[in-house]
Design a protein around this motif. Sequence first.
Motif, PDB file in Angstrom:
ATOM      1  N   PRO A 394      37.113  59.296  51.619  1.00  0.00           N
ATOM      2  CA  PRO A 394      38.143  59.579  52.419  1.00  0.00           C
ATOM      3  C   PRO A 394      39.292  58.461  52.822  1.00  0.00           C
ATOM      4  O   PRO A 394      38.839  57.397  52.283  1.00  0.00           O
ATOM      5  CB  PRO A 394      37.510  60.063  53.761  1.00  0.00           C
ATOM      6  CG  PRO A 394      36.253  59.417  53.668  1.00  0.00           C
ATOM      7  CD  PRO A 394      35.749  59.226  52.405  1.00  0.00           C
ATOM      8  N   ASP A 395      40.160  58.634  53.302  1.00  0.00           N
ATOM      9  CA  ASP A 395      41.227  57.517  53.711  1.00  0.00           C
ATOM     10  C   ASP A 395      40.746  56.490  54.462  1.00  0.00           C
ATOM     11  O   ASP A 395      40.165  56.739  55.652  1.00  0.00           O
ATOM     12  CB  ASP A 395      42.329  58.420  54.397  1.00  0.00           C
ATOM     13  CG  ASP A 395      43.553  57.157  54.504  1.00  0.00           C
ATOM     14  OD1 ASP A 395      43.473  56.138  54.336  1.00  0.00           O
ATOM     15  OD2 ASP A 395      44.736  57.946  54.832  1.00  0.00           O
ATOM     16  N   MET A 486      36.834  50.411  44.997  1.00  0.00           N
ATOM     17  CA  MET A 486      37.569  49.844  43.867  1.00  0.00           C
ATOM     18  C   MET A 486      38.227  50.703  42.738  1.00  0.00           C
ATOM     19  O   MET A 486      37.247  51.450  42.262  1.00  0.00           O
ATOM     20  CB  MET A 486      36.874  48.675  43.335  1.00  0.00           C
ATOM     21  CG  MET A 486      37.643  47.668  42.235  1.00  0.00           C
ATOM     22  SD  MET A 486      36.893  46.398  41.323  1.00  0.00           S
ATOM     23  CE  MET A 486      35.551  47.345  40.352  1.00  0.00           C
ATOM     24  N   SER A 487      39.434  50.779  42.354  1.00  0.00           N
ATOM     25  CA  SER A 487      39.886  51.666  41.379  1.00  0.00           C
ATOM     26  C   SER A 487      40.231  50.953  40.302  1.00  0.00           C
ATOM     27  O   SER A 487      40.769  49.859  40.349  1.00  0.00           O
ATOM     28  CB  SER A 487      41.026  52.637  42.054  1.00  0.00           C
ATOM     29  OG  SER A 487      40.646  53.124  43.155  1.00  0.00           O
ATOM     30  N   SER A 499      35.992  54.403  39.207  1.00  0.00           N
ATOM     31  CA  SER A 499      36.150  53.979  40.385  1.00  0.00           C
ATOM     32  C   SER A 499      34.681  53.960  41.067  1.00  0.00           C
ATOM     33  O   SER A 499      33.739  54.458  40.443  1.00  0.00           O
ATOM     34  CB  SER A 499      36.792  54.785  41.340  1.00  0.00           C
ATOM     35  OG  SER A 499      36.181  56.169  41.483  1.00  0.00           O
ATOM     36  N   MET A 500      34.395  52.703  41.909  1.00  0.00           N
ATOM     37  CA  MET A 500      33.195  52.347  42.476  1.00  0.00           C
ATOM     38  C   MET A 500      33.372  51.783  43.816  1.00  0.00           C
ATOM     39  O   MET A 500      34.393  51.176  44.176  1.00  0.00           O
ATOM     40  CB  MET A 500      32.482  51.467  41.371  1.00  0.00           C
ATOM     41  CG  MET A 500      33.169  49.935  41.248  1.00  0.00           C
ATOM     42  SD  MET A 500      32.093  49.108  40.083  1.00  0.00           S
ATOM     43  CE  MET A 500      32.769  49.653  38.453  1.00  0.00           C
ATOM     44  N   GLN A 532      44.542  47.430  35.509  1.00  0.00           N
ATOM     45  CA  GLN A 532      44.486  46.632  36.968  1.00  0.00           C
ATOM     46  C   GLN A 532      43.238  47.296  37.665  1.00  0.00           C
ATOM     47  O   GLN A 532      42.779  48.319  37.611  1.00  0.00           O
ATOM     48  CB  GLN A 532      45.798  46.967  37.690  1.00  0.00           C
ATOM     49  CG  GLN A 532      47.018  46.532  36.985  1.00  0.00           C
ATOM     50  CD  GLN A 532      48.193  47.054  37.406  1.00  0.00           C
ATOM     51  OE1 GLN A 532      48.214  48.360  37.697  1.00  0.00           O
ATOM     52  NE2 GLN A 532      49.100  46.462  37.798  1.00  0.00           N
ATOM     53  N   ALA A 533      42.568  46.196  38.581  1.00  0.00           N
ATOM     54  CA  ALA A 533      41.633  46.695  39.290  1.00  0.00           C
ATOM     55  C   ALA A 533      42.281  46.665  40.918  1.00  0.00           C
ATOM     56  O   ALA A 533      42.976  45.526  41.044  1.00  0.00           O
ATOM     57  CB  ALA A 533      40.385  45.851  39.494  1.00  0.00           C
ATOM     58  N   ALA A 534      42.032  47.406  41.508  1.00  0.00           N
ATOM     59  CA  ALA A 534      42.899  47.793  42.902  1.00  0.00           C
ATOM     60  C   ALA A 534      42.078  48.063  44.045  1.00  0.00           C
ATOM     61  O   ALA A 534      41.029  48.909  43.642  1.00  0.00           O
ATOM     62  CB  ALA A 534      44.173  48.649  42.722  1.00  0.00           C
ATOM     63  N   ILE A 535      42.217  47.616  45.194  1.00  0.00           N
ATOM     64  CA  ILE A 535      41.661  47.960  46.351  1.00  0.00           C
ATOM     65  C   ILE A 535      42.775  48.372  47.362  1.00  0.00           C
ATOM     66  O   ILE A 535      43.703  47.669  47.897  1.00  0.00           O
ATOM     67  CB  ILE A 535      40.826  46.921  47.143  1.00  0.00           C
ATOM     68  CG1 ILE A 535      39.649  46.365  46.317  1.00  0.00           C
ATOM     69  CG2 ILE A 535      40.286  47.305  48.494  1.00  0.00           C
ATOM     70  CD1 ILE A 535      38.866  45.066  46.933  1.00  0.00           C
ATOM     71  N   GLY A 536      42.885  49.687  47.394  1.00  0.00           N
ATOM     72  CA  GLY A 536      44.003  50.673  48.000  1.00  0.00           C
ATOM     73  C   GLY A 536      45.263  50.083  47.429  1.00  0.00           C
ATOM     74  O   GLY A 536      45.266  50.360  46.103  1.00  0.00           O
TER      75      GLY A 536
END
Length: 600
Positions: A394-395, A486-487, A499-500, A532-536
Amino acid sequence: MTELSQIRNFSIVAHIDHGKSTLSDRLIQFTGGLTAREMKEQVLDNMEIERERGITIKAQTVRLNYKAKDGKSYVLNLMDTPGHVDFAYEVSRSLAACEGSILVVDASQGVEAQTLANVYQAIDNNHEIVPVLNKVDLPAAEPERVRAQIEDVIGIDASEAVLASAKSGIGIEDVLEAIVSKLPAPKGDPTAPLKALLVDAWYDPYLGVVVLVRVFDGFLKPGQQIKLMNAGATYKIDKLGVFQPKATDVEALGPGEVGFFTAQIKEVQDAAVGDTITDERKPTSQALTGFKEVQPVVFCGIFPVDAADFEDLRSAMGKLRLNDASFSYEMETSAALGFGFRCGFLGLLHLEIIQERLSREFNLDLIATAPSVVYKIYMNNGDVIDLHNPADMPDPVKIDHIEEPWIKATIFTPDDYLGAVIKLCQDRRGIQTDLSYVGSRAMAVYELPLNEVVFDFYDRLKSISKGYASFDYTIEEYREGDLVKMSILVNAEPVDALSMLVHRDRAEQRGRGMCEKMKDLIPQHLFVIPIQAAIGGRIIARETVRALRKDVTAKCYGGDATRKKKLLEKQKEGKKKMRQFGKVEIPQEAFIAALKMDND
């Protein structure tokens, strides 16, 4: 009906490869359960994968008739239990059906991690334990050292341990005599209402569900109406028998006896391991203790490589579920991988076995996503959600905190590799709780987060210790952790299958590793592809797949430089437009390679 004093119910506990199945074979052979022509190695292991890997996956039972040196004839019920931690609950129910255990220890290798876990379970069930030192005929065998080790580490008297070699047939009669003389006879009241333990159940295509049962009080007879106390269901017994090891019909099963019955039970999940069986008309007042629902611990998505195999995969999973109630699955879709299933497993070995059986027995090519564990997500409004799939998170604004499962791991390793093992555990956020020595081998006890173990912990442990370290774990509790989703974005599009959930401290390292891996796997396109690896909304790592270049200035020979510049600018505009509308095709091989455990 056999006298209670002449029945012995026992199981064999051992570490993998210490000779448990071979000893079972010799006991069956010695007591005449099978003729020499019918004998084969690992008699009690039915599955091809069990024989190949030398592991036991399903509990089996066999009834042996033995005439002892005191002149009496005894009935010995041997429970062959799985040795691996994933099946710990099944092992605990099999042990609850016995009064004693044979502890098999390899005389050349000594006590290992699984030996310890299983023998402590036997001690918790108040078992009398007979130590057997196996493989004493090997040149490397050191029975005296191993005897001292059993006393130091486990704390049981090993002065009268039986010396045997299951492969050569040495000491088999001594093992049988020790079972008869040292293990206690079962207790039970034949006049009391029926009380029996459901030890295991499996599906037979001809008979339906076959239930393995140990009777404590009363009698089981064909035609009897029985009730499963936890399930609340009632059935009528059709067929009653024992394994010798061939199935043999019997008239009744009394106190202390182990056998099987069929009762038109349609599905294995209706016969839950550990349930109490009683008579419907005259039920027992109290159920046996220790029953619990088996919960999957590790989850992963399984998808067919070829989308046309989806229906075959669905029917294959249905067939496997018939025999393994602890395996669960539900349908899921992924933008990258198409239609597949989200599956729940008891642990990593269970996951590996199911995957291998799906590809072998049903001839399917599969992709499995990275395994994840069950997280508990506490929302700001007080709700608690169990999260199986990181893509469904969730958000973060609505989340109060996240809890993850922690395990207690016991690692045995030769002294030379201890430094590397400690470093591995520390890198995986481990907390050391104990470190002791058993001869030249160290026993390290660590608390570790399960999501750090499901990736490639076991493979790394084996490689840094050259295969000598042994590892066993139990799930302890849930603890709060600073976890983030992490996306992985390819050309600014999130790839859900990759994603994980990771700990914030390790996110950058894992993100960088994943981007580097994807960079090598995604083929070049006519435009630049950012990975790219992104958090949010925050990018924590980036790699770039360079564009294939067409030399647009090749036809310009000599002349004004502005002409070349104009062509290059035109190409640049075209590439920009292409990148906006172009779709990046990620080949299946890239997914398979990226989802193989990180070798960070």
